[in-house]
Design a protein around this motif. Structure first.
Motif, mmCIF file in Angstrom:
data_model
loop_
_atom_site.group_PDB
_atom_site.id
_atom_site.type_symbol
_atom_site.label_atom_id
_atom_site.label_comp_id
_atom_site.label_asym_id
_atom_site.label_seq_id
_atom_site.Cartn_x
_atom_site.Cartn_y
_atom_site.Cartn_z
ATOM 1 N N LEU A 751 0.878 -1.164 0.000
ATOM 2 C CA LEU A 751 0.000 0.000 0.000
ATOM 3 C C LEU A 751 0.916 1.213 0.000
ATOM 4 C CD1 LEU A 751 -2.818 1.391 0.393
ATOM 5 C CD2 LEU A 751 -2.366 1.278 2.842
ATOM 6 N N MET A 752 0.873 1.976 -1.084
ATOM 7 C CA MET A 752 1.846 3.051 -1.276
ATOM 8 C C MET A 752 1.249 4.417 -0.931
ATOM 9 S SD MET A 752 3.399 1.577 -4.864
ATOM 10 C CE MET A 752 1.766 1.178 -5.482
ATOM 11 N N ALA A 753 2.128 5.354 -0.636
ATOM 12 C CA ALA A 753 1.673 6.719 -0.377
ATOM 13 C C ALA A 753 0.837 7.220 -1.552
ATOM 14 C CB ALA A 753 2.871 7.634 -0.136
ATOM 15 N N TYR A 754 1.223 6.836 -2.754
ATOM 16 C CA TYR A 754 0.472 7.236 -3.945
ATOM 17 C C TYR A 754 -0.978 6.764 -3.863
ATOM 18 C CZ TYR A 754 -1.000 7.388 -8.829
ATOM 19 O OH TYR A 754 -1.690 7.638 -9.990
ATOM 20 N N ASP A 755 -1.209 5.551 -3.328
ATOM 21 C CA ASP A 755 -2.560 4.985 -3.266
ATOM 22 C C ASP A 755 -3.500 5.832 -2.428
ATOM 23 O OD1 ASP A 755 -2.155 2.575 -4.803
ATOM 24 O OD2 ASP A 755 -1.008 1.793 -3.117
ATOM 25 N N LEU A 756 -2.969 6.538 -1.460
ATOM 26 C CA LEU A 756 -3.828 7.316 -0.567
ATOM 27 C C LEU A 756 -4.580 8.402 -1.315
ATOM 28 C CD1 LEU A 756 -1.363 7.649 2.451
ATOM 29 C CD2 LEU A 756 -3.244 6.014 2.196
ATOM 30 N N GLN A 757 -4.040 8.836 -2.460
ATOM 31 C CA GLN A 757 -4.714 9.864 -3.254
ATOM 32 C C GLN A 757 -5.982 9.340 -3.914
ATOM 33 O OE1 GLN A 757 -1.913 12.326 -5.716
ATOM 34 N NE2 GLN A 757 -0.359 11.000 -4.811
ATOM 35 N N ARG A 758 -6.208 8.047 -3.833
ATOM 36 C CA ARG A 758 -7.418 7.468 -4.423
ATOM 37 C C ARG A 758 -8.599 7.486 -3.452
ATOM 38 N NH1 ARG A 758 -4.866 1.846 -5.804
ATOM 39 N NH2 ARG A 758 -7.018 1.276 -6.288
ATOM 40 N N LEU A 759 -8.356 7.865 -2.196
ATOM 41 C CA LEU A 759 -9.426 7.885 -1.206
ATOM 42 C C LEU A 759 -10.344 9.087 -1.440
ATOM 43 C CD1 LEU A 759 -7.381 7.032 2.018
ATOM 44 C CD2 LEU A 759 -8.813 5.480 0.670
ATOM 45 N N ASP A 760 -11.645 8.879 -1.248
ATOM 46 C CA ASP A 760 -12.600 9.982 -1.356
ATOM 47 C C ASP A 760 -12.596 10.842 -0.097
ATOM 48 O OD1 ASP A 760 -13.579 9.359 -3.927
ATOM 49 O OD2 ASP A 760 -14.874 7.802 -3.088
ATOM 50 N N ARG A 761 -12.439 10.198 1.068
ATOM 51 C CA ARG A 761 -12.456 10.925 2.341
ATOM 52 C C ARG A 761 -11.271 10.488 3.187
ATOM 53 N NH1 ARG A 761 -17.582 8.879 4.918
ATOM 54 N NH2 ARG A 761 -16.884 7.011 3.795
ATOM 55 N N ALA A 762 -10.697 11.421 3.871
ATOM 56 C CA ALA A 762 -9.523 11.112 4.701
ATOM 57 C C ALA A 762 -9.941 10.349 5.945
ATOM 58 C CB ALA A 762 -8.820 12.401 5.104
#
Length: 850
Positions: A751-762
Motif C-alpha cells: 500500500l503506497m503513499a500514492y494509493d492514498l490519493q485514491r481515497l474519497d475521504r480522509a
C-alpha cells in the motif's frame, strides 16, 4: 516532354536517395542524411568545384538536394557550410523550388536563434507553397510556430501548429502531424499550464515511437523544460541526461547544446552554482561553433547569473549584464534583455551602487514576460528597496512575487508539483524573511515564516488518475514487489526486477503530473487565530527556521510571540542525523552488551545536543502549558521530539506549519472508534502483527479486523476511506529516492503513499505501527513528502508514526498503552506521551492536531 534513356533511371536513383535522406533527417539522423545526399549529388555530377553545374534538366532536383544537404550539415554544427549550400541552391533553383530554399533558410536561421531573419524567410515561403506543395507548407507552418513560441506569441504559434497538423493529417504525413501536436503542447507550457503541456507531450510520445523515434530526445528536452517550470530539478536533470545522450548519438549539435543550457538552469535552480557554470560554458562553446549567436548569448546570460550568485566582483557582472541586455534588445529578444537587465540591477545593488541601480530599474519593463523573469523582477525591486532601507516596499514586492508562485501552484494537481514549485520562489522567500527579521517584530516574522513554508498544505490534492495505463502499472508494480519480497526472503537478488519497478513508478508518477489544477488554496492562518486555537488547547507553539546558517525559534502562546536566537543550524542537524542512526542501530535484534552500551550513550549524547540547542533556551516559554506544538525545519523534521530531555512525558505535536496544525485541529473529532468506521490491519511476515491486532481488538471491539489473506490493498483502502480510526501493524518502508512509493506491506503487495490519493475521504486518526514511515523528504520551503505527509495532505487530523525502527516488544507495549488511553477519551498526543515516557527508544511522533 518525358525523359527517356539513361537519364530516367538516374533521376529515379537520385530521387530515391533524396527521399531516404528526408526520412533520415525526420528521424534525427543528419549524418546519414548527408551521406545519402552527397551520393545523389555525385550521381548528378555535382562537386565543390562545379559551383552548381548539373545535367541539363536536373536543376530542380539539384536545388532540392543542395537544400536538404544544407540542413543536414547545419544540424551537425556546420552552419556556415549550410548557408553556402543554400546560396548555391538558390542560384540553380527554378521558380517552383525557390519556396523550398526560403523555407530551409528560415529553418536554419531559426535553429541559430535569428528569429527575425527566420520569420522573414518563412513568410516568403508560405504563400508560394499554398497551391504547389501542401506537405512543405505544413513544414513551414510548423517552423513558423516555433518562432512564435520562442518570441512569446502563443496565439499565432498555436494557430500555425494546429493548421500544420491538419494539413499533415490530411496528406498522411504522421511525422509532421506529431511535431505539430508537440508544438501545440509547448504552447500550453508557455501559457503556464504545465499539466496540459505534459499531457500533450504524453500523447505525442507514442506517435514518435511509431513513426519518428529519432525525435524522442527533443520531446525529452521539452519535458525537462516543463519540469523545471514547476521546480522538479532532479527529475528534469535525469530527463536531460537522457536527451543529451540521444543528441550525442544523433550528432544533433544544436539540440545537444540547448540541452546543456537547460542542464545549467537545472543546476542553478538546485543551488549547484559551480556545476551550472560548467554546463553553461560547454553550451556556449557549442553554440559559437554553430554560429548560433542568439543561443550563445543565452548561455552567456546563464554564466553571468552563476557569477552573480557567488562573485566578489559584482561591478564587473553589472557592466557585462547591461551590455548583454543591449545585445538582446538589438536581436529582438525582450525576455532575455529584461533578465539580463535585472541581473545587472541586482549586481549594482550588491556592489552598493544604488543610484545606478535605481536608474536602471526606472526603465520600463517588458510586458508578457515568462514567470522566471517576473519573479526576478520582484526580487530585484525588493533588494533595491531593502538597500535603501524601505522595508515596506521591499516586502510588498516579495509578497507580489510569492503571489505569482501561489497562482502558479493553483494550476497544478500533482502533489509532486505542488511541493516542487515552492523552489521557484526560494530566493524571494529568503529575502522576505530576512527583511522581516530586520524589522524586529516577532509577530511580523511569524507571519512571514508561515508565508514561506509548507505552502502545499494550503491545497487538497485531487484524486490520483484511474486510467487503464495507470491501473496496469500499479497492478504490475505490486506483483513485482511481491516477487522481490520472496526473492529477498530466499537470499536472491534480481536487479532487472528493481529496474522494471522504477520504470513503472515513473509511468505512474508522470501520469500524476498531468492532473489538472487543485484550484484556490486556503488563506494563510493569522497569528491571532493560531493563538486562539493554542489557548483553547492549553498549548504553546515552537516554530523553527534557519536563516544564514543560524537556527531561530518563534514561540507563540499565552498571548505572547517571541523570537529566539538558538544556535548554529548545522550542528543541530548533524546531531539529528546521528540520532536517527543510533536509534535504528538500537532496534537491531542482536547486539552485544558492549556495543549496545556505546550506541545508547551516543543516542543520549545526540539527544542532549538537540535539547540544549532547542529546548533549554525555551524552557521559560514552555513552562506551564499542557502541550507543545513544534513546527520543525529542514533536517530537524527527523527529530523524535518526545525523547528529548525536557519534553519526555509531555504531549508534543509536530506539524509542517501553523496553518497545517490549525486546519487539522478544526477537523479533529472524538477519537472513539465508531461502529463500522474503524479498522485494524495486520501485515504479513511480521511476527507480532496479528497478535497486536487481536490485543487491540479487545480495546476496540467494534473495529473491523483485516489480517492474513484478508489484508489486501483494495480491502484496506475500502476500509480506510472515511474511517474514524485506523491502526496498521505492518512492515513499513520509507523510499527516499521515490517518496511517493513509500509503503506498508500488505497481503497482496504494498500500500503506497500514492494509493492514498485514491481515497474519497480522509481517515481521521491513523496509527502506523511500522518502521520509519514517519520520515519525510524535505524540499525547499520545508515542503514535505512521505507516507505520513500524504495522510496529512489528504486531511487526516492526527497520524502516529515512527521516525526510525522501534524494537518489537517496545512497540507492542507502547501501542497497547496508547490505545487504552485513546479508547478512554484521552487525546492522542497525551496518550502517546504517557505510553512512551519510560521507553528510551520510542521514536513515535504525534503528527497533526494531536
Amino acid at each position: 516532354m518525358q525523359e527517356t534513356g539513361p537519364v530516367a533511371p538516374l533521376r529515379e536513383r537520385v530521387e530515391r536517395l533524396h527521399k531516404l535522406s528526408v526520412e533520415a533527417t525526420d528521424n534525427g539522423r543528419p549524418a546519414l542524411a548527408a551521406r545519402r545526399l552527397r551520393q545523389g549529388l555525385a550521381l548528378l555530377g555535382w562537386g565543390a568545384a562545379t559551383s552548381g553545374a548539373a545535367t541539363p534538366g536536373q536543376d530542380g532536383l539539384l536545388a532540392r538536394l543542395l537544400t536538404s544537404l544544407a540542413h543536414a550539415e547545419a544540424e551537425q554544427g556546420r552552419t556556415g557550410l549550410g548557408m553556402d549550400l543554400l546560396d548555391q541552391a538558390q542560384r540553380c533553383a527554378p521558380p517552383a523550388e525557390l519556396a523550398i530554399v526560403h523555407a530551409q533558410r528560415g529553418l536554419m536561421h531559426l535553429r541559430t536563434g535569428s528569429n527575425a531573419l527566420a520569420l522573414r524567410e518563412l513568410d516568403l515561403a508560405a504563400p508560394m507553397l499554398i497551391d504547389h506543395d501542401q506537405v512543405e507548407l505544413a513544414r513551414v507552418l510548423l517552423n513558423r510556430s516555433v518562432i512564435h513560441l520562442m518570441t512569446g506569441r502563443v496565439r499565432p504559434a498555436r494557430d500555425d501548429a494546429r493548421r500544420s497538423a491538419q494539413i499533415a493529417h490530411a496528406h498522411g504525413h504522421e511525422v509532421l502531424a506529431a511535431k505539430a501536436l508537440h508544438n501545440d503542447g509547448y504552447c500550453d507550457l508557455l501559457l503556464g499550464d504545465v499539466p496540459a503541456a505534459l499531457a500533450g507531450f504524453a500523447r505525442v510520445e507514442p506517435l514518435y515511437r511509431d513513426v519518428n523515434p529519432g525525435f524522442l530526445p527533443v520531446l525529452a528536452l521539452d519535458r525537462a523544460r516543463a519540469l523545471l517550470a514547476v521546480g522538479l530539478t532532479d527529475e528534469a536533470g535525469r530527463t536531460l541526461d537522457r536527451a543529451i545522450d540521444g543528441f550525442r548519438k544523433q550528432r544533433l549539435m544544436q539540440d545537444y547544446a540547448e540541452a546543456e543550457l537547460a542542464r545549467a538552469q537545472c543546476a542553478l535552480d538546485a543551488g549547484r552554482v559551480a556545476e551550472a557554470r560548467t554546463w553553461a560554458r560547454r553550451a556556449e562553446l557549442h553554440f559559437w561553433r554553430r554560429d548560433s549567436t542568439a543561443w550563445a548569448l543565452r548561455a552567456v546570460l546563464m554564466r553571468l547569473r552563476c557569477e552573480s550568485a557567488e562573485t566578489a566582483r559584482p561591478g564587473s557582472v553589472a557592466r557585462r549584464a547591461a551590455d548583454l541586455s543591449s545585445r538582446f534588445a538589438g536581436l529582438g529578444m525582450p525576455g532575455e534583455a529584461e533578465m539580463a537587465r535585472l541581473v545587472s540591477i541586482r549586481a549594482l545593488v550588491a556592489a552598493g551602487r544604488l543610484p545606478e541601480a535605481a536608474a536602471a530599474a526606472a526603465n520600463p519593463a517588458a510586458r508578457g514576460a515568462p514567470l522566471d523573469v517576473r519573479l526576478m523582477r520582484h526580487l530585484a525591486a525588493a533588494e533595491l528597496a531593502g538597500a535603501h532601507g524601505r522595508r515596506g516596499p521591499a516586502l510588498r514586492r516579495v509578497r507580489a512575487g510569492l503571489a505569482l508562485i501561489h497562482s502558479h501552484r493553483g494550476t497544478l494537481g500533482s502533489l509532486d508539483m505542488l511541493t516542487g514549485v515552492t523552489a521557484l520562489g526560494a530566493d524571494l522567500a529568503a529575502h522576505g524573511l530576512t527583511t522581516a527579521l530586520a524589522g524586529g517584530s516577532a509577530r511580523h516574522v511569524f507571519t512571514w515564516s508561515e508565508r514561506c513554508r509548507a505552502q502545499a498544505f494550503r491545497y487538497r490534492p485531487p484524486h490520483a488518475p484511474e486510467d487503464e495505463r495507470t491501473a496496469e502499472a500499479l497492478a504490475e508494480l505490486r506483483q513485482l514487489a511481491q516477487r522481490m519480497h520472496a526473492d529477498e526472503a530466499a537470499g536472491r537478488r534480481r536487479p532487472e526486477l528493481r529496474k522494471r519497478c522504477l520504470e513503472l513508478e515513473q509511468v505512474i508518477r508522470e501520469r500524476g503530473w498531468q492532473l489538472p489544477g487543485a484550484g484556490p488554496g486556503l488563506a494563510l492562518a493569522s497569528t491571532r487565530s493560531v493563538e486562539s486555537d493554542l489557548a483553547a488547547d492549553g498549548c504553546a507553539m515552537v516554530s523553527l527556521f534557519a536563516v544564514g546558517g543560524r537556527l531561530l525559534a518563534l514561540t507563540l502562546g499565552d498571548g505572547r510571540c517571541r523570537l529566539h536566537q538558538l544556535s548554529a543550524y548545522e550542528a543541530v542537524a548533524e546531531a539529528a542525523r546521528r540520532l536517527a542512526g543510533d536509534l535504528n542501530a538500537q532496534a537491531g535484534r542482536i547486539l552485544r552488551p558492549a556495543m549496545r552500551a556505546v550506541i545508547e550513550a551516543s543516542a543520549r549524547r545526540q539527544l542532549g545536543i538537540v535539547a540544549d540547542a532547542v529546548i533549554a533556551p525555551l524552557r521559560a516559554e514552555l513552562a506551564g502549558v499542557r502541550g507543545i506544538v513544534i513546527v520543525p525545519t529542514r533536517g530537524l523534521s527527523a527529530v523524535p521530539w518526545g525523547l528529548l530531555p525536557g519534553l519526555r512525558g509531555r504531549p508534543v505535536m509536530v506539524a509542517p506549519s501553523a496553518l497545517a496544525w490549525s486546519s487539522a485541529r478544526r477537523t479533529r473529532s472524538s477519537y472513539e472508534p465508531d461502529a463500522g468506521s474503524s479498522v485494524l490491519v495486520a501485515g504479513p511476515d511480521l511476527e507480532h502483527a496479528e497478535a497486536e491486532i487481536e490485543q487491540l481488538g479487545t480495546v476496540h471491539p467494534k473495529a473491523r479486523r483485516l489480517k492474513g489473506k484478508l489484508a489486501t490493498v483494495s480491502a484496506t483502502l475500502d476500509a480506510l476511506d472515511g474511517a474514524s480510526f485506523a491502526h496498521f501493524a505492518t512492515h513499513g518502508h520509507h523510499e527516499r529516492e521515490n517518496v511517493f512509493f513509500s509503503r506498508l506491506d500488505l497481503a497482496d503487495g504494498p500500500l503506497m503513499a500514492y494509493d492514498l490519493q485514491r481515497l474519497d475521504r480522509a481517515p481521521r486518526h491513523v496509527v502506523l505501527s511500522a518502521c520509519d514511515v514517519g520520515q519525510a523528504v524535505v524540499r525547499a520551503g520545508d515542503e514535505l513528502l512521505g507516507f505520513t505527509a500524504a495522510l496529512l495532505y489528504l486531511g487526516t487530523s492526527t497520524v502516529i508514526s515512527s521516525l526510525t525502527r522501534v524494537p518489537d516488544q517496545a512497540a507492542g507495549r507502547i501501542m497497547m498503552a496508547y490505545h487504552r488511553d485513546v479508547a478512554a477519551g484521552v487525546r492522542p498526543a497525551d496518550a502517546l506521551a504517557a505510553a512512551s515516557a519510560d521507553e528510551p527508544a520510542a521514536a513515535f511522533v504525534c503528527f497533526g492536531a494531536g
